[in-house]
Design a protein around this motif. Structure first.
Motif, PDB file in Angstrom:
ATOM      1  N   THR A  93       0.831  -1.208   0.000  1.00 44.97           N
ATOM      2  CA  THR A  93       0.000   0.000   0.000  1.00 44.97           C
ATOM      3  C   THR A  93       0.866   1.258   0.000  1.00 44.97           C
ATOM      4  O   THR A  93       0.633   2.193  -0.777  1.00 44.97           O
ATOM      5  CB  THR A  93      -0.923  -0.001   1.229  1.00 44.97           C
ATOM      6  OG1 THR A  93      -1.698  -1.207   1.240  1.00 44.97           O
ATOM      7  CG2 THR A  93      -1.862   1.184   1.209  1.00 44.97           C
ATOM      8  N   PHE A  94       1.878   1.295   0.876  1.00 44.21           N
ATOM      9  CA  PHE A  94       2.785   2.450   0.914  1.00 44.21           C
ATOM     10  C   PHE A  94       3.536   2.606  -0.405  1.00 44.21           C
ATOM     11  O   PHE A  94       3.697   3.713  -0.919  1.00 44.21           O
ATOM     12  CB  PHE A  94       3.802   2.288   2.059  1.00 44.21           C
ATOM     13  CG  PHE A  94       3.204   2.402   3.435  1.00 44.21           C
ATOM     14  CD1 PHE A  94       2.027   3.103   3.645  1.00 44.21           C
ATOM     15  CD2 PHE A  94       3.813   1.801   4.524  1.00 44.21           C
ATOM     16  CE1 PHE A  94       1.469   3.203   4.908  1.00 44.21           C
ATOM     17  CE2 PHE A  94       3.270   1.898   5.792  1.00 44.21           C
ATOM     18  CZ  PHE A  94       2.102   2.602   5.983  1.00 44.21           C
ATOM     19  N   THR A  95       4.011   1.469  -0.929  1.00 44.40           N
ATOM     20  CA  THR A  95       4.830   1.510  -2.135  1.00 44.40           C
ATOM     21  C   THR A  95       4.068   2.103  -3.312  1.00 44.40           C
ATOM     22  O   THR A  95       4.517   3.062  -3.951  1.00 44.40           O
ATOM     23  CB  THR A  95       5.310   0.091  -2.493  1.00 44.40           C
ATOM     24  OG1 THR A  95       6.194  -0.375  -1.484  1.00 44.40           O
ATOM     25  CG2 THR A  95       6.029   0.078  -3.826  1.00 44.40           C
ATOM     26  N   PHE A  96       2.915   1.544  -3.592  1.00 49.47           N
ATOM     27  CA  PHE A  96       2.171   1.993  -4.764  1.00 49.47           C
ATOM     28  C   PHE A  96       1.499   3.341  -4.532  1.00 49.47           C
ATOM     29  O   PHE A  96       1.404   4.155  -5.455  1.00 49.47           O
ATOM     30  CB  PHE A  96       1.138   0.939  -5.161  1.00 49.47           C
ATOM     31  CG  PHE A  96       1.747  -0.232  -5.867  1.00 49.47           C
ATOM     32  CD1 PHE A  96       1.938  -0.214  -7.237  1.00 49.47           C
ATOM     33  CD2 PHE A  96       2.147  -1.355  -5.162  1.00 49.47           C
ATOM     34  CE1 PHE A  96       2.518  -1.286  -7.890  1.00 49.47           C
ATOM     35  CE2 PHE A  96       2.729  -2.428  -5.807  1.00 49.47           C
ATOM     36  CZ  PHE A  96       2.916  -2.400  -7.172  1.00 49.47           C
ATOM     37  N   GLY A  97       1.042   3.576  -3.308  1.00 51.86           N
ATOM     38  CA  GLY A  97       0.420   4.869  -3.031  1.00 51.86           C
ATOM     39  C   GLY A  97       1.397   6.018  -3.185  1.00 51.86           C
ATOM     40  O   GLY A  97       1.086   7.043  -3.806  1.00 51.86           O
ATOM     41  N   SER A  98       2.617   5.855  -2.655  1.00 50.57           N
ATOM     42  CA  SER A  98       3.609   6.930  -2.760  1.00 50.57           C
ATOM     43  C   SER A  98       4.165   7.045  -4.172  1.00 50.57           C
ATOM     44  O   SER A  98       4.727   8.093  -4.531  1.00 50.57           O
ATOM     45  CB  SER A  98       4.760   6.673  -1.781  1.00 50.57           C
ATOM     46  OG  SER A  98       5.423   5.450  -2.092  1.00 50.57           O
ATOM     47  N   GLY A  99       4.014   6.006  -4.979  1.00 53.14           N
ATOM     48  CA  GLY A  99       4.545   6.063  -6.336  1.00 53.14           C
ATOM     49  C   GLY A  99       3.661   6.779  -7.329  1.00 53.14           C
ATOM     50  O   GLY A  99       4.141   7.198  -8.390  1.00 53.14           O
ATOM     51  N   ILE A 100       2.397   6.954  -7.008  1.00 54.73           N
ATOM     52  CA  ILE A 100       1.471   7.585  -7.963  1.00 54.73           C
ATOM     53  C   ILE A 100       1.867   9.018  -8.293  1.00 54.73           C
ATOM     54  O   ILE A 100       1.903   9.399  -9.470  1.00 54.73           O
ATOM     55  CB  ILE A 100       0.027   7.503  -7.429  1.00 54.73           C
ATOM     56  CG1 ILE A 100      -0.428   6.038  -7.384  1.00 54.73           C
ATOM     57  CG2 ILE A 100      -0.920   8.312  -8.316  1.00 54.73           C
ATOM     58  CD1 ILE A 100      -1.779   5.818  -6.717  1.00 54.73           C
TER      59      ILE A 100
END
Length: 702
Positions: free
Chosen positions: A121-128
């Motif tokens: 969740t952190f990985t993809f959320g911060s990557g947007i």
């Protein structure tokens, strides 16, 4: 994952989806999905490797080869070997949850799944937001794209772009809910077109670039392979090497979708390990050779490499082609990663670890509510990061926090592996780490040391990103805050599950072996009964155990180390000697009750014999089974099995003959009856005619 994201931290961490309850039909060793070895290997590559990951490691130049080889030997290889053994011995649903739960306990097992879910969740959320910053590279205006990525812009410009990316993510989440068949095919073709095709073209063009007389940005000498020591802060980014290799174990959740899991899973791991090393080493070296170290930027350096190489053939806009091809890889990795953590957590959640609202499985066997919940949280994180003044700095910071979470997860896996070697030494495993206990300690010990080393390094701000991440104290405090949030969430969810009866009686999650064997927590068990056999016909996890086994109960004549997915010792013996396996009831009929030689606390014989009409007949009594002689050797067992099969065929032929004779007798009896009826009717008709004739004669005489 994507060539439009700033590296492993934003693009590929986490794991692939797994099978769910009801997602595939039950078969002896696999599922109905029939996932191929190549497809699983490509899914592993999709999870672990991507050309965008190479940018972060290109800071190290030629020494990155040394870092990758060390990471491969010290972390990647131990992880792959340990995951292969655990998956082949404990093949029931759950992956890391089952392995850690078998070796350490329930809370650490649930924590692993929650760590995985939150770090994705952190990985993809911060990557947007980072992906939003690279939108210009989808156009031919390269200079504008670089300027747009480097400089801050009005939210009126960037907000619509990020909303567009969020819509794309939500669409990928929807596709992920459509089941393993959907995203396994997307992953297979996405990684070929989005990673291997660009890597092949980059390799050819890099040779052309050098032949044209360009000066490499790094010295291509043997001395360049030796990393330069510039203090602990420089090594901190090297922790990302270990994190880059994480995820090789995650597709163990697909074990039930393989036809021959104990062979296919280890093979897929080793194939993917070779391919991942190829992507990392070759891609990183090409970037380091073409782009000077002081010009490397996590957001757009990959596109700059494409452009420089494309110029060698007069096509600088080559970056645009690879940008769109990278979207295929992004598409594949995003779907695979969005499905995986929620899928695995959903499986365990139906055993009583999640509220009932989040336990649903749609018609494709996917926990859609849990997946959409994760996507909603990713959206919230994306907006939080979007409002920060320094996106790249926060991405680098959250990368280190995720690295710590993930490496903690692997420490627990290695510890569980060692404990299972001692606690369940005789449990059949289709694959074992070579070298006996020395080999197990060597492999797991190296993995634990490497993981702890990576965790320690992650608390040092990377020297290359000093401006972006700020002071060391602020850096560590934010990391500790993120870690505390995840660990507190693990404790709260676990304690809540202990206070509520959330277990779904229809879930297909098998109990742990130590639960089946009557223990309150993982303990010593010398039993050699395969885990699949222990869990056969048991109540699902979260419900009372239906039939307990003795922790020290043994199956006689069970070939240790062979296929542990067989349900009975009979099938093991028949398969070992190349005899075609009969139906499940026939296995028991040929060799006997599968529990012969097994000490059980409570075993209720089940009806397994059927007659010609398909009616179930009762099993022999336990006393008669105990009184029956047990073969003393495999040869004797084989001979008895052959004789029993011969006798069975003879009795079958005799039964068929008797059945046919009975049918003929019935037909004859019916024919005789019909003749008798016809004769009686004829006699009655004749008598009636005679009476009528006599009455007519009497009337005339009068």
């Amino acid at each position: 994952m994507s060539t439009t994201t700033p590296g492993r931290s934003v693009s590929t961490s986490s794991n692939s989806a797994a099978n769910t309850a009801g997602a595939s039909t039950k078969t002896r060793g696999g599922g109905g999905a029939g996932l191929s070895t190549l497809a699983l290997a490509m899914m592993n590559v999709t999870i672990i490797a991507g050309l965008a990951n190479d940018v972060q490691q290109s800071f190290y130049g030629l020494s990155s080869v040394t870092f990758f080889l060390l990471g491969g030997l010290l972390f990647f290889l131990p992880t792959g070997l340990v995951a292969a053994e655990l998956a082949s011995g404990w093949s029931q649903r759950g992956g890391i949850f089952r392995w850690v739960g078998e070796g350490i306990g329930v809370f650490p097992a649930l924590s692993c799944l929650l760590i995985l879910w939150f770090q994705t969740t952190f990985t993809f959320g911060s990557g947007i937001p980072s992906m939003s910053a690279t939108i210009g590279f989808f156009t031919t205006n390269y200079d504008w794209a670089v300027d747009f990525a480097k400089n801050s812009h009005s939210w009126k410009v960037t907000l619509p772009i990020m909303i567009g990316w969020l819509a794309y993510y939500w669409f990928c989440c929807f596709l992920a809910t459509q089941g393993v068949k959907t995203f396994s095919k997307i992953a297979q073709y996405g990684v070929i077109l989005g990673t291997f095709l660009p890597l092949g073209v980059m390799t050819i063009l890099a040779v052309v670039w050098l032949c044209q007389g360009h000066t490499p940005a790094i010295a291509l000498t043997p001395s360049g392979l030796v990393p330069k020591w510039e203090g602990m802060s420089t090594l901190a980014l090297a922790a990302g090497v270990f994190f880059s290799f994480s995820g090789i174990d995650m597709n163990a959740a697909h074990i039930k979708d393989l036809k021959k899991p104990n062979r296919q899973f280890p093979l897929a791991i080793f194939i993917s390990m070779i391919l991942v090393l190829l992507i990392f080493i070759v891609g990183t070296l090409i970037i380091a050779i073409v782009i000077p170290n002081n010009q490397i930027n996590l957001l757009y350096t990959l596109f700059a490499t494409y452009r420089a190489l494309g110029a060698t053939i007069g096509f600088p806009d080559l970056y645009l082609v690879f940008c769109w091809l990278g979207m295929l890889n992004s598409f594949a990795a995003l779907i695979t990663n969005l499905a995986g953590p929620s899928y695995m957590l959903g499986q365990a959640g139906r055993s009583g670890f999640l509220p009932k609202f989040l336990q649903n499985n749609n018609k494709h066997g996917m926990p859609s509510r849990l997946m959409y919940t994760q996507m909603a949280l990713m959206t919230l994180i994306a907006f939080i990061v979007f409002l920060l003044p320094n996106v790249e700095g926060f991405v680098a910071l959250i990368t280190q926090a995720i690295t710590i979470l993930y490496l903690t997860y692997y420490v627990m896996m290695f510890v569980a592996f060692l404990r299972l070697r001692y606690q369940q030494p005789n449990r059949p495993r289709g694959f074992k780490v070579p070298g006996g206990m020395f080999g197990a300690w060597l492999v797991a010990g190296i993995g634990i040391i490497a993981s702890v080393f990576g965790i320690v390094l992650a608390f040092y701000p990377p020297a290359q990103l000093e401006k972006e991440v700020g002071s060391g104290i602020t850096y560590d405090l934010i990391i500790i805050g993120l870690l505390a949030f995840v660990f507190i969430a693990c404790i709260v969810i676990y304690r809540a599950s202990r206070k509520h009866n959330w277990a779904d009686p229809t879930n297909q999650f098998a109990p742990f072996t130590w639960q089946i064997e009557g223990m309150a927590k993982p303990g010593k068990a010398l039993s050699n009964i395969p885990t699949a056999m222990l869990s056969e016909d048991q109540n699902p996890m979260g419900l009372p155990i239906k039939r307990h086994y003795d922790p020290n109960g043994m199956l006689r004549d069970l070939p240790t180390g062979k296929d542990p997915f067989q349900g009975t010792a009979a099938a093991e013996l028949l398969k070992k000697h190349g005899i075609t396996e009969p139906s499940e009831p026939s296995k028991v009929a040929l060799v006997g009750d599968p529990t012969v030689g097994v000490k059980t606390l409570a075993y209720q014989p089940r009806p397994v014999h059927t007659n010609a009409e398909g009616n179930m007949l009762p099993m022999p009594s336990a006393a008669s089974i105990d009184a029956s002689p047990v073969p003393q050797s495999e040869q004797q067992a084989l001979a008895d099995a052959k004789n029993a099969r011969h006798d069975a065929r003879a009795y079958h032929d005799m039964a068929q003959a008797l059945n046919q004779q009975a049918k003929d007798d019935i037909a004859l009896a019916e024919a005789i009856h019909r003749v008798q009826v016809d004769e009686a009717q004829a006699k009655e008709a004749s008598d009636g005619a005679a009476e009528s004739k006599a009455e007519g004669s009497n009337k005339q005489s009068k």
